[in-house]
Each structure stands twice: as structure tokens, then as C-alpha cells.
Motif scaffolding. Structure first.
Motif, PDB file in Angstrom:
ATOM      1  N   SER A  73       0.849  -1.189   0.000  1.00  0.00           N
ATOM      2  CA  SER A  73       0.000   0.000   0.000  1.00  0.00           C
ATOM      3  C   SER A  73       0.884   1.238   0.000  1.00  0.00           C
ATOM      4  O   SER A  73       1.833   1.325   0.799  1.00  0.00           O
ATOM      5  CB  SER A  73      -0.925   0.030   1.220  1.00  0.00           C
ATOM      6  N   ALA A  74       0.590   2.176  -0.887  1.00  0.00           N
ATOM      7  CA  ALA A  74       1.295   3.451  -0.862  1.00  0.00           C
ATOM      8  C   ALA A  74       0.972   4.162   0.449  1.00  0.00           C
ATOM      9  O   ALA A  74      -0.113   4.002   1.017  1.00  0.00           O
ATOM     10  CB  ALA A  74       0.877   4.307  -2.047  1.00  0.00           C
ATOM     11  N   MET A  75       1.926   4.936   0.941  1.00  0.00           N
ATOM     12  CA  MET A  75       1.695   5.654   2.187  1.00  0.00           C
ATOM     13  C   MET A  75       0.524   6.622   2.044  1.00  0.00           C
ATOM     14  O   MET A  75       0.342   7.248   0.999  1.00  0.00           O
ATOM     15  CB  MET A  75       2.945   6.441   2.593  1.00  0.00           C
ATOM     16  N   LYS A  76      -0.265   6.734   3.095  1.00  0.00           N
ATOM     17  CA  LYS A  76      -1.357   7.695   3.101  1.00  0.00           C
ATOM     18  C   LYS A  76      -0.797   9.123   3.075  1.00  0.00           C
ATOM     19  O   LYS A  76       0.311   9.374   3.520  1.00  0.00           O
ATOM     20  CB  LYS A  76      -2.234   7.500   4.338  1.00  0.00           C
ATOM     21  N   GLU A  77      -1.596  10.023   2.568  1.00  0.00           N
ATOM     22  CA  GLU A  77      -1.156  11.397   2.407  1.00  0.00           C
ATOM     23  C   GLU A  77      -1.372  12.188   3.691  1.00  0.00           C
ATOM     24  O   GLU A  77      -2.253  11.884   4.495  1.00  0.00           O
ATOM     25  CB  GLU A  77      -1.927  12.056   1.261  1.00  0.00           C
ATOM     26  N   GLY A  78      -0.547  13.223   3.893  1.00  0.00           N
ATOM     27  CA  GLY A  78      -0.742  14.145   5.005  1.00  0.00           C
ATOM     28  C   GLY A  78      -0.329  13.558   6.348  1.00  0.00           C
ATOM     29  O   GLY A  78       0.308  12.509   6.438  1.00  0.00           O
ATOM     30  N   SER A  79      -0.725  14.246   7.399  1.00  0.00           N
ATOM     31  CA  SER A  79      -0.331  13.852   8.752  1.00  0.00           C
ATOM     32  C   SER A  79      -1.506  13.398   9.614  1.00  0.00           C
ATOM     33  O   SER A  79      -1.307  12.984  10.756  1.00  0.00           O
ATOM     34  CB  SER A  79       0.370  15.031   9.447  1.00  0.00           C
ATOM     35  N   ASP A  80      -2.702  13.420   9.080  1.00  0.00           N
ATOM     36  CA  ASP A  80      -3.889  13.092   9.868  1.00  0.00           C
ATOM     37  C   ASP A  80      -4.251  11.614   9.725  1.00  0.00           C
ATOM     38  O   ASP A  80      -5.325  11.250   9.266  1.00  0.00           O
ATOM     39  CB  ASP A  80      -5.061  13.988   9.442  1.00  0.00           C
TER      40      ASP A  80
END
Length: 440
Positions: A120-127
Motif C-alpha cells: 500500500s502506498a503511504m497515506k497522504e498528510g499527517s492526519d
């Protein structure tokens, strides 16, 4: 029996002479690209050269959208007496959708392809809340934690692994065959989730050549894979080489460039806008500043090298640097045990309060997690517990870490000797991240 032995010897001779070509991918592992939300490196090995190095991949939601990425391969010749050779393939997969799951195979044309894997590609942002397995000192022999880690990876429990040095024991042993076998052993983990490392003392052979050839890291500055940093959810994670501090033991010049890079990286990470988005600063390196083990390792000494530096060479220690820039958590290994320390600076404890020591602590928190399992077995502790040691265990096991949000981080220690029992856990809570108060 004699006929079978002759067959094996003949195959080996043919392979050496080039009559037989072995191009089947093995030792597959992945690591984030420079933009972890949209890039992933796929790395593997073949015995012989191939026409190309390719990864075929498609998103889980759209299997018909098959794409192909190509990369490079490089010849690695083991420096041992047999001079074994293999080809290390590296392909950067790009154009990923953040958080999307992908299936992939790697290989070359008609010369051989790997099994089907996924990532899985890393999720975007910091939340969002990254989940990581953290451990060091995992070997080819007695890899006690490996079966449970493989199972938990299959169950989707982790987004990535942090392997805090000492890999395979040793990658160069038996002309590199131990390293090859270890990379095959961790494939059920490392082919599915990014496998992020730092070098340990057991990687030092031949100037760390086995380590540098096999592992590539996101944002690696000098191309030597010895230190790097990346962002993940609400955290900025820094991996560096503790072995730089022991170069003089190996007859090498102390390299000041890592310290300079580390300070620059911390300066950038603590800029107000960056710290607001990624408030947690987490470091990982192999040899710890502190430990209470019953051996003669550097961390048992009051003036440990990582902590205080090498003054005779003008090489500064890291503890003042980490304190100045407000490092929240430091992950270590090397000791074949688990130890959680109270918030600590210069042997003084700065707990948040008596009731909640890890709520708004006044100094970094140190975790030593080197008990994953290897042929050197356990490292035991001194009889008397140091006042700054909060919990310790020499059970084989590993650490789980969840970076929940900007204010809460959770850690727990798994004992594989007690069938996966959680033997230690704590919450690190911070209402504010930043430099710690000046100390006399």
C-alpha cells in the motif's frame, strides 16, 4: 546418493561456467521512495544478469490498469574468498495513489518473475495513525520473533518495519550465503511492507558493503544508505549510523558529515510550520546511549560515546543535540533485551509527573529493543536496577508502535516466549512539541 551428489556438483559447475542461467527473482523487499505517498522501490536479487529489471503492478481497485516500471541492476561481488556474485535489481514504482493497495511482480521478460506480492502506498498528510513493528538484532539463526512478525504482517497489522541494526548475523558470513538466506526469510514481511533499517556493528564487514548493496532508503543524501529521514503521518523519523561514532575502533577517520547532516535535518524538521505538521520527532540508531545490561558495551559506561561524543577528536555527542531540538523518542537496539527508560537527560529523570511520567516529559524517552532473536542469545541485566530504568526484560520479542495523532503515541512490547503476551506498554503524550527547557 553418489549420483545425486554428482548432479549437484555438475549443476554448480555449469552455473559457474555460464552454461546455466539463474534469473529467478529472490530476496524481494520494498522501501518508500523519495515521495512515499506516490513512489515505492522494489529490490530483489538474481544469480545471473537479466535483460532488464521490471516491475508489473496494478491497483487493487482496477486490475486492468496494468503498468510496468523499469530500473537498474548492479553486480555485487562478495569480497569473501569464493567471490560469489549476484545482481541486485532496483526499480522505482511511480504514479501511485496515496493509500491505495497495489499488486506487483518483479523480474525480467521471459527470464523469470517473482510471486505476486502487494503493498500500500503511504497515506497522504499527517492526519492518520502509522503502525510500525520495531526491533533490532534479528538473525538467520534463532530468529525467535520472525514467525509471529510474518503472521502479523499477513494480518495487515503494520504499515512498515523499523529494523534497528544487526541484520542476519552476519550478512557476509559463509561468503554471503547467510545474508542471502536471511533476505529470503524476511521476504514474507519485507515484500509487503516497507523495510526500513539502520546499520549496526554486525554490518561493518567490508566497509558495510553487504548492507549498502541490499538496502536503499528514501531521501538518502550521499547514496551510502547510512543515514536518511522521512515523514510518516504526524512524525518525522530519522535513521542514522551509530557506527560512525566507532569508526576509530575500525581504524577509520571519524566522519563529521553525519553530525552536520543530522543537525541540519533537525533544524529543518523543527521549523515552526514543519513541526506543526509533523510534531513527533523520532530517531533510530543501533547502539544506545544508556542501558543497564551486565556487559561491557558502550552504553554501560557513564560517558558513552553516542551520548558524549569523542572529545579528543572534536566529535560532539548526540544527547545535547537531541535535547536542543526536542527529540521526542529515541529507538535503539544492540543489547539483546528490551528496556524502557524514564524521560532522561544527562542521567537525570524529567518525568512529566509522578502519576503520569510520560505526559509532557521534560526530556527524550529512550527505548532499547534488541531482543528479536539471534545466535548470540540473550543479554542479561545487572542485579540492581538503575533509577532511570523503568522496565526491562530479556524475553525474546519485539516492539509495536502506533503514532496515533499529534499528541498521543502508544508503544507495547511483545514477548514471543510468552506466546505473544504484552509485557510492557505505555502512552507518550505531549500537548506541545519543541525544545526542552535549558538545564544547568
Amino acid at each position: 546418493m553418489a549420483a545425486a551428489l554428482c548432479c549437484v556438483l555438475l549443476l554448480g559447475l555449469l552455473a559457474t561456467s555460464g552454461a546455466l542461467i539463474y534469473t529467478q527473482p529472490q530476496q524481494v523487499h520494498i522501501v518508500y521512495g523519495e515521495d512515499p505517498t506516490r513512489e515505492m522501490y522494489v529490490v530483489w536479487s538474481t544469480v545471473n544478469a537479466t535483460q532488464d529489471s521490471s516491475v508489473r503492478y496494478f491497483p487493487q481497485t482496477s486490475p486492468s490498469q496494468l503498468r510496468t516500471a523499469t530500473g537498474i541492476s548492479s553486480l555485487y561481488k562478495d569480497p569473501g574468498p569464493l567471490g560469489r556474485v549476484q545482481y541486485i535489481h532496483r526499480v522505482k514504482v511511480t504514479g501511485l495513489t496515496p493509500g491505495q493497495k497495489y499488486y506487483y511482480t518483479c523480474g525480467s521478460g521471459s527470464e523469470g518473475w517473482s510471486d505476486m506480492f502487494s503493498f500500500s502506498a503511504m497515506k497522504e498528510g499527517s492526519d492518520w495513525s502509522p503502525r510500525l513493528a520495531v526491533y533490532g538484532d534479528l538473525g538467520n539463526v534463532n530468529p525467535a520473533s520472525l514467525p509471529r512478525l510474518q503472521l502479523e504482517t499477513e494480518q495487515g497489522m503494520y504499515d512498515a518495519v523499523l529494523h534497528v541494526g544487526d541484520i542476519a548475523y552476519d550478512m557476509y558470513t559463509d561468503n554471503g550465503e547467510v545474508g542471502d538466506e536471511f533476505m529470503r526469510q524476511i521476504e514474507p514481511i519485507a515484500a509487503y511492507i516497507p523495510y526500513l533499517t539502520c546499520p549496526g556493528n554486525h554490518e561493518m564487514a567490508f566497509n558495510f558493503s553487504h548492507y549498502k548493496s541490499r538496502f536503499i532508503m528514501p531521501g538518502d543524501v550521499l547514496g551510502d544508505n547510512m543515514f536518511f529521514s522521512f515523514n510518516m503521518g504526524p512524525a518525522h523519523i530519522i535513521s542514522f549510523s551509530s557506527e560512525h561514532y566507532f569508526s576509530f575502533y575500525y581504524g577509520r577517520k571519524l566522519p563529521i558529515h553525519q553530525y552536520q547532516w543530522l543537525e541540519k535535518d533537525l533544524q529543518e524538521a523543527t521549523q515552526p510550520a514543519n513541526r506543526a505538521q509533523r510534531p513527533w520527532i523520532i530517531t533510530m540508531a543501533h547502539r544506545p546511549m544508556y542501558c543497564s545490561n551486565n556487559d561491557q558495551d558502550d552504553c554501560t559506561k557513564h560517558q558513552s560515546v553516542l551520548r558524549t561524543g569523542v572529545p579528543a577528536f572534536g566529535f560532539p555527542g548526540l544527547e545535547p543535540l537531541f535535547y536542543k531540538y526536542g527529540v521526542d523518542l529515541s529507538l535503539w537496539a544492540h543489547e539483546h533485551s528490551y528496556e524502557r527508560l524514564w524521560p532522561l537527560y544527562d542521567y537525570k529523570m524529567y518525568n512529566g509527573s509522578t502519576a503520569e511520567p510520560y505526559t509532557n516529559p521534560g526530556a527524550p524517552v529512550h527505548i532499547i529493543t534488541g531482543s528479536a532473536g539471534c545466535q548470540e542469545k540473550h543479554d542479561y541485566f545487572k542485579n540492581n536496577t538503575a533509577p532511570w530504568s523503568a522496565f526491562r526484560s530479556d524475553d525474546y520479542g519485539y516492539t509495536r508502535m502506533t503514532i496515533n495523532n499529534a499528541t498521543h503515541l502508544y508503544m507495547e512490547q511483545v514477548s514471543v516466549e510468552q506466546d505473544g503476551k504484552i509485557i510492557d506498554s505505555f502512552w507518550l503524550k505531549k500537548d506541545h512539541h519543541g525544545a526542552y527547557p535549558p538545564r544547568a
